[in-house]
Design a protein around this motif. Structure first.
Motif, PDB file in Angstrom:
ATOM      1  N   LEU A  79     -48.241   7.813  -4.648  1.00 55.11           N
ATOM      2  CA  LEU A  79     -48.413   7.350  -6.097  1.00 55.11           C
ATOM      3  C   LEU A  79     -47.500   5.854  -6.244  1.00 55.11           C
ATOM      4  N   ALA A  80     -46.231   6.054  -5.603  1.00 55.93           N
ATOM      5  CA  ALA A  80     -45.317   4.752  -5.991  1.00 55.93           C
ATOM      6  C   ALA A  80     -45.956   3.678  -5.078  1.00 55.93           C
ATOM      7  N   ASP A  81     -46.543   4.097  -3.853  1.00 58.45           N
ATOM      8  CA  ASP A  81     -47.052   2.939  -3.118  1.00 58.45           C
ATOM      9  C   ASP A  81     -48.214   2.282  -3.937  1.00 58.45           C
ATOM     10  N   THR A  82     -48.890   2.858  -4.887  1.00 56.49           N
ATOM     11  CA  THR A  82     -49.999   2.258  -5.586  1.00 56.49           C
ATOM     12  C   THR A  82     -49.561   1.521  -6.945  1.00 56.49           C
ATOM     13  N   LEU A  83     -48.210   1.534  -7.212  1.00 53.31           N
ATOM     14  CA  LEU A  83     -47.890   1.014  -8.625  1.00 53.31           C
ATOM     15  C   LEU A  83     -47.857  -0.755  -8.242  1.00 53.31           C
ATOM     16  N   PRO A  84     -48.280  -1.406  -9.225  1.00 54.72           N
ATOM     17  CA  PRO A  84     -48.726  -0.833 -10.401  1.00 54.72           C
ATOM     18  C   PRO A  84     -50.132  -0.922 -10.667  1.00 54.72           C
ATOM     19  N   ASP A  85     -51.041  -1.516  -9.855  1.00 57.66           N
ATOM     20  CA  ASP A  85     -52.356  -1.895 -10.429  1.00 57.66           C
ATOM     21  C   ASP A  85     -53.349  -0.891  -9.453  1.00 57.66           C
ATOM     22  N   ARG A  86     -52.945  -0.134  -8.737  1.00 61.36           N
ATOM     23  CA  ARG A  86     -54.033   0.758  -7.900  1.00 61.36           C
ATOM     24  C   ARG A  86     -53.869   2.131  -8.231  1.00 61.36           C
ATOM     25  N   ILE A  87     -53.064   2.557  -9.332  1.00 54.87           N
ATOM     26  CA  ILE A  87     -52.816   3.861  -9.706  1.00 54.87           C
ATOM     27  C   ILE A  87     -53.934   4.753 -10.128  1.00 54.87           C
ATOM     28  N   ASP A  88     -54.209   5.999  -9.469  1.00 56.60           N
ATOM     29  CA  ASP A  88     -55.327   6.674  -9.969  1.00 56.60           C
ATOM     30  C   ASP A  88     -54.714   7.619 -11.123  1.00 56.60           C
ATOM     31  N   THR A  89     -55.009   7.231 -12.296  1.00 55.38           N
ATOM     32  CA  THR A  89     -54.283   7.911 -13.542  1.00 55.38           C
ATOM     33  C   THR A  89     -54.703   9.550 -13.562  1.00 55.38           C
ATOM     34  N   LEU A  90     -55.719   9.829 -13.137  1.00 52.64           N
ATOM     35  CA  LEU A  90     -55.952  11.232 -12.979  1.00 52.64           C
ATOM     36  C   LEU A  90     -55.014  12.110 -12.144  1.00 52.64           C
ATOM     37  N   ALA A  91     -54.986  11.302 -10.712  1.00 51.54           N
ATOM     38  CA  ALA A  91     -54.157  12.065  -9.802  1.00 51.54           C
ATOM     39  C   ALA A  91     -52.676  11.938 -10.511  1.00 51.54           C
ATOM     40  N   ALA A  92     -52.276  10.984 -11.057  1.00 53.05           N
ATOM     41  CA  ALA A  92     -51.014  10.929 -11.300  1.00 53.05           C
ATOM     42  C   ALA A  92     -50.658  12.107 -12.518  1.00 53.05           C
ATOM     43  N   THR A  93     -51.555  12.243 -13.587  1.00 52.23           N
ATOM     44  CA  THR A  93     -51.389  13.137 -14.450  1.00 52.23           C
ATOM     45  C   THR A  93     -51.276  14.635 -13.971  1.00 52.23           C
ATOM     46  N   VAL A  94     -52.027  14.877 -12.870  1.00 55.82           N
ATOM     47  CA  VAL A  94     -52.031  16.155 -12.415  1.00 55.82           C
ATOM     48  C   VAL A  94     -50.864  16.348 -11.583  1.00 55.82           C
ATOM     49  N   VAL A 144     -38.495  16.593 -14.255  1.00 57.01           N
ATOM     50  CA  VAL A 144     -38.959  16.287 -15.821  1.00 57.01           C
ATOM     51  C   VAL A 144     -38.611  14.767 -15.905  1.00 57.01           C
ATOM     52  N   MET A 145     -37.754  14.278 -15.571  1.00 57.76           N
ATOM     53  CA  MET A 145     -37.625  12.707 -15.967  1.00 57.76           C
ATOM     54  C   MET A 145     -38.943  12.015 -15.195  1.00 57.76           C
ATOM     55  N   VAL A 146     -39.219  12.427 -13.997  1.00 58.24           N
ATOM     56  CA  VAL A 146     -40.219  11.597 -13.190  1.00 58.24           C
ATOM     57  C   VAL A 146     -41.589  12.020 -14.033  1.00 58.24           C
ATOM     58  N   ALA A 147     -41.779  13.348 -14.102  1.00 56.22           N
ATOM     59  CA  ALA A 147     -43.065  13.649 -14.799  1.00 56.22           C
ATOM     60  C   ALA A 147     -43.407  13.035 -16.271  1.00 56.22           C
ATOM     61  N   GLU A 148     -42.249  12.855 -17.061  1.00 55.33           N
ATOM     62  CA  GLU A 148     -42.381  12.120 -18.221  1.00 55.33           C
ATOM     63  C   GLU A 148     -42.582  10.708 -18.389  1.00 55.33           C
ATOM     64  N   ALA A 149     -42.045  10.138 -17.112  1.00 54.91           N
ATOM     65  CA  ALA A 149     -41.981   8.521 -16.904  1.00 54.91           C
ATOM     66  C   ALA A 149     -43.696   8.418 -16.411  1.00 54.91           C
ATOM     67  N   VAL A 150     -43.887   9.221 -15.601  1.00 58.77           N
ATOM     68  CA  VAL A 150     -45.324   9.109 -15.111  1.00 58.77           C
ATOM     69  C   VAL A 150     -46.449   9.156 -16.151  1.00 58.77           C
ATOM     70  N   MET A 151     -46.067   9.998 -17.167  1.00 59.73           N
ATOM     71  CA  MET A 151     -47.429  10.184 -18.098  1.00 59.73           C
ATOM     72  C   MET A 151     -46.978   9.112 -19.222  1.00 59.73           C
ATOM     73  N   ARG A 152     -45.959   8.689 -19.352  1.00 57.15           N
ATOM     74  CA  ARG A 152     -45.801   7.280 -20.231  1.00 57.15           C
ATOM     75  C   ARG A 152     -46.294   5.986 -19.540  1.00 57.15           C
ATOM     76  N   PHE A 153     -46.309   6.136 -18.259  1.00 55.46           N
ATOM     77  CA  PHE A 153     -46.922   4.775 -17.471  1.00 55.46           C
ATOM     78  C   PHE A 153     -48.228   4.941 -17.504  1.00 55.46           C
ATOM     79  N   VAL A 154     -49.080   6.182 -17.226  1.00 57.66           N
ATOM     80  CA  VAL A 154     -50.557   6.269 -17.045  1.00 57.66           C
ATOM     81  C   VAL A 154     -50.983   6.054 -18.633  1.00 57.66           C
ATOM     82  N   ARG A 155     -50.273   6.209 -19.549  1.00 59.74           N
ATOM     83  CA  ARG A 155     -50.966   6.008 -21.060  1.00 59.74           C
ATOM     84  C   ARG A 155     -50.622   4.505 -21.561  1.00 59.74           C
TER      85      ARG A 155
END
Length: 153
Positions: free
Chosen positions: A35-50, A100-111
């Motif tokens: 996931l980190a390697d796909t940032l910022p433009d190639r992110i799979d938002t569903l995979a990131a959310t899961v 917990v911090m990573v999960a919250e940050a990923v969700m903010r980024f996806v949104r």
């Protein structure tokens, strides 16, 4: 057809469950890195959310088993390992807080349609998966074999 008793016991052994849970943590690390390697433009938002949703429960399951079953057996066999076990327990707390911090940050980024702070998110994820990989390797290479030997005694 009945399963031999030894096979059932092995499937249900804390050592085998621990090994499976360690593998789960290692998989999470792999997914975080991908996931980190796909940032910022190639992110799979569903995979990131899961991944964000599974991150904390995956860590917690492994750590719960380790603290409830594995550590007590190890400490009962050698109280001299108390400092090491205390360090591992402290790492569990740090990893959980960081997860917990990573999960919250990923969700903010996806949104966020602007995908702001990709560098910060990548740094935050790497700050979790790198030490978690070291911890998982220690569990796999040292804690698990020690527990398996003690489980046979």
């Amino acid at each position: 057809m009945q399963t031999p008793t030894g096979v059932v016991e092995e499937r249900n052994s804390p050592a085998l469950r621990f090994e499976v849970l360690i593998s789960g943590q290692e998989q999470v690390c792999h997914e975080l890195e991908a996931l980190a390697d796909t940032l910022p433009d190639r992110i799979d938002t569903l995979a990131a959310t899961v991944l964000a949703e599974e991150l904390y429960p995956t860590l917690r399951a492994c750590q719960d088993l380790e603290e409830a079953r594995i550590f007590p057996v190890i400490l009962a066999s050698d109280a001299g390992l108390e400092v090491t076990i205390a360090r591992l327990r402290a790492e569990h707390i740090e990893d959980e807080d960081h997860a917990v911090m990573v999960a919250e940050a990923v969700m903010r980024f996806v949104r966020d349609p602007r995908r702001a702070d990709a560098d910060r998110l990548g740094f935050l994820m790497r700050g979790l998966f790198q030490p978690l990989r070291r911890h998982s390797a220690f569990d796999r290479d040292v804690v698990l074999p020690l527990y398996r030997r003690l489980e046979l005694i």
